[in-house]
Motif scaffolding. Structure first.
Motif, mmCIF file in Angstrom:
data_model
loop_
_atom_site.group_PDB
_atom_site.id
_atom_site.type_symbol
_atom_site.label_atom_id
_atom_site.label_comp_id
_atom_site.label_asym_id
_atom_site.label_seq_id
_atom_site.Cartn_x
_atom_site.Cartn_y
_atom_site.Cartn_z
ATOM 1 N N GLN A 127 0.821 -1.218 0.000
ATOM 2 C CA GLN A 127 0.000 0.000 0.000
ATOM 3 C C GLN A 127 0.852 1.265 0.000
ATOM 4 O O GLN A 127 0.480 2.282 0.600
ATOM 5 C CB GLN A 127 -0.914 0.017 1.217
ATOM 6 N N TRP A 129 1.662 4.175 -1.519
ATOM 7 C CA TRP A 129 1.212 5.115 -2.543
ATOM 8 C C TRP A 129 2.344 6.027 -3.005
ATOM 9 O O TRP A 129 2.388 6.446 -4.161
ATOM 10 C CB TRP A 129 0.034 5.936 -2.048
ATOM 11 N N LEU A 304 -7.418 -1.675 1.899
ATOM 12 C CA LEU A 304 -6.623 -0.954 0.910
ATOM 13 C C LEU A 304 -7.429 0.157 0.254
ATOM 14 O O LEU A 304 -8.611 -0.003 -0.018
ATOM 15 C CB LEU A 304 -6.133 -1.913 -0.191
ATOM 16 N N SER A 309 -5.419 -0.732 -4.403
ATOM 17 C CA SER A 309 -5.945 -2.103 -4.443
ATOM 18 C C SER A 309 -6.171 -2.606 -5.865
ATOM 19 O O SER A 309 -6.185 -3.809 -6.099
ATOM 20 C CB SER A 309 -7.253 -2.195 -3.653
ATOM 21 N N ASP A 315 -5.588 -9.754 -1.687
ATOM 22 C CA ASP A 315 -5.039 -8.863 -0.666
ATOM 23 C C ASP A 315 -5.071 -9.470 0.738
ATOM 24 O O ASP A 315 -4.506 -8.905 1.675
ATOM 25 C CB ASP A 315 -5.767 -7.517 -0.676
ATOM 26 N N GLU A 429 3.605 -0.929 6.138
ATOM 27 C CA GLU A 429 2.506 0.040 6.087
ATOM 28 C C GLU A 429 1.927 0.351 7.463
ATOM 29 O O GLU A 429 1.166 1.311 7.621
ATOM 30 C CB GLU A 429 1.401 -0.467 5.149
#
Length: 476
Positions: A127, A129, A304, A309, A315, A429
């Motif tokens: 995750q 970003w 997510l 996602s 996941d 994360e």
């Protein structure tokens, strides 16, 4: 219908932050980071410390690295936050940039858009970003196959076939077998050559590990907006990681105690070496104790964000401890049977020319990196501490070195540091500011960044060892 930060149309959907349980709308709050947000490259490190590191004259890098830095600058002439934080250690940054530029932009088995898409797939598993968005931008810049950015199901079958290897490598690399390799190289028109697969594996491991560094160092997103939401809560709530009473009562005593332990261990090593049986017993004990580190903290499932996602399948597949209680566990990976120096290096360098040399330089640089100080103390040999950090990560991944006394790990790494290491390495994360602040209170931020560099490279090497061993078994 709204347009997300990467320019793709998406439907607005509300979600609940797994950390603070606050309801967030993707349209209004795309970024949710555990920890307190502060301006600058990092939410953990004061901006002025990073600026000061870059203002040193003369800047201690060679002309080739200066060219690489210029290549990484945005159109505004600004380096990204990750590079700025890594610049606290310029000699390591040189090795890192050389290997990353080679992986992403120089001649190699994979086309450029494949490389950036694999980076997106790898970073999305955690995750991250920050990395996903950077490589979405790079993918757009190439101007091909832009529909792939709508999600993994829109990519070609060859890349989608890489998904299983990606998820296992990210979370449980010890499960990788030669059958996984065979399934990829013998899939008809969508098959991977061994050279392509090695390039892909190095990219996956690189960006899994880099996600650990991003979260462990509190790297801020490049373009925070007024509507972005940052969680100021902490995952552990009131269940703060345990610390020794002595260490929690006085940060200065923490430092003195650590230095005393290092001195005592060195003296004991010079006087008498532990037996092979004792070394094995200490490894098994450390491996089993790692099960208890952070126990109960990581049981809840993280939801997510839709923009990440879409690049993730399955996941629910995540990290599980190598040595799980009451279960048949995979055998310990004995480093003398398959090491980076004797086996992995030559294989990767043969199938993907020169990358082995660059990776080897990077591994050596981070392990040898020292300024001969610890906090306010100068003239200190920190090699014992650096090796304990690196080998503890490998221990959690089931990798054992016969010539290393794992009793040193328990002596040198306090519990709060172990919780931080396990989080950054296995659940990056979920890293919080509290975890970052909970250990080594008297140490400089640059020293904690060095810890993150060691964790990142140890994790990357562990992933490579398991996969390269499987490739070797397939080839033989």
């Amino acid at each position: 219908m709204s347009v997300s930060a990467d320019g793709l149309a998406s439907s607005c959907s509300c979600r609940v932050c797994s950390v603070c349980q606050k309801t967030l709308c993707d349209k209004e709050a795309d970024i949710c980071i555990p920890g307190h947000y502060t301006p600058g490259p990092s939410s953990f490190i004061p901006e002025h410390e990073i600026i000061e590191a870059w203002s040193v004259e003369p800047w201690p890098v060679d002309p080739h690295t200066e060219l690489l830095l210029a290549e990484f600058c945005s159109p505004s002439g600004r380096l990204d936050h990750l590079t700025q934080v890594m610049g606290l250690h310029p000699h390591y940054l040189q090795s890192f940039l050389r290997s990353q530029v080679y992986l992403l932009r120089r001649d190699g088995p994979l086309p450029l858009h494949y490389r950036h898409y694999i980076a997106i797939m790898a970073a999305a598993r955690h995750q991250c970003w920050f990395l996903v968005s950077l490589h979405i931008q790079e993918f757009y810049r190439l101007g091909v196959c832009s529909d792939w950015l709508h999600g993994l199901k829109h990519a070609n079958q060859k890349l989608r076939n890489l998904n299983d290897l990606n998820k296992i490598l990210a979370h449980r690399p010890w499960l990788i077998t030669k059958e996984h390799i065979e399934n990829l190289v013998k899939t008809g028109e969508h098959s991977w050559s061994l050279a392509e697969l090695v390039h892909a594996v190095v990219l996956l491991a690189h960006f899994h590990a880099l996600a650990s560094f991003v979260f462990g160092s509190g790297i801020n997103p490049e373009t925070p907006t007024p509507t972005s939401t940052y969680c100021s809560c902490e995952i552990n709530g009131n269940n703060q990681p345990e610390q020794d009473v002595l260490l929690s009562s006085s940060p200065e005593s923490e430092l003195e105690c650590l230095m005393e332990r290092m001195k005592r261990l060195q003296e004991e090593k010079e006087e008498e070496e532990a037996t092979e049986e004792e070394m094995f017993t200490r490894f098994e004990k450390e491996k089993e104790e790692s099960l208890l580190v952070g126990s109960g903290v990581f049981n809840d499932k993280v939801t997510l964000s839709s923009r990440v996602s879409r690049f993730v399948e399955d996941d629910s597949f995540g990290y599980q401890d190598f040595a799980r209680q009451g279960e048949d566990n995979p055998p310990t990976f004995r480093a003398q049977d398959y090491s980076w120096e004797d086996h992995g290096f030559s294989l990767v360098n043969r199938l993907y020319s020169d990358i082995g040399l660059l990776l080897d330089e990077k591994f050596r640089t981070v392990c040898d990196l020292t300024y001969y100080n610890m906090a306010s103390h100068e003239g200190v040999d920190t090699s014992m501490l650096r090796r304990a950090l690196f080998n503890y990560v490998h221990c959690m991944y089931g990798i054992r070195y016969d010539d290393y006394d794992y009793g040193e790990v328990n002596q040198l790494l306090e519990r709060s540091l172990k919780v931080y290491i396990k989080t950054v390495t296995c659940y990056p994360e979920r890293t919080t500011r509290r975890m970052y602040d909970s250990y080594w209170h008297q140490f400089r931020h640059s020293e904690k960044v060095h810890v993150n560099l060691l964790l990142m490279e140890a994790r990357m090497q562990a992933e490579l060892l398991y996969t390269l061993r499987a490739i070797t078994q397939y080839m033989t």
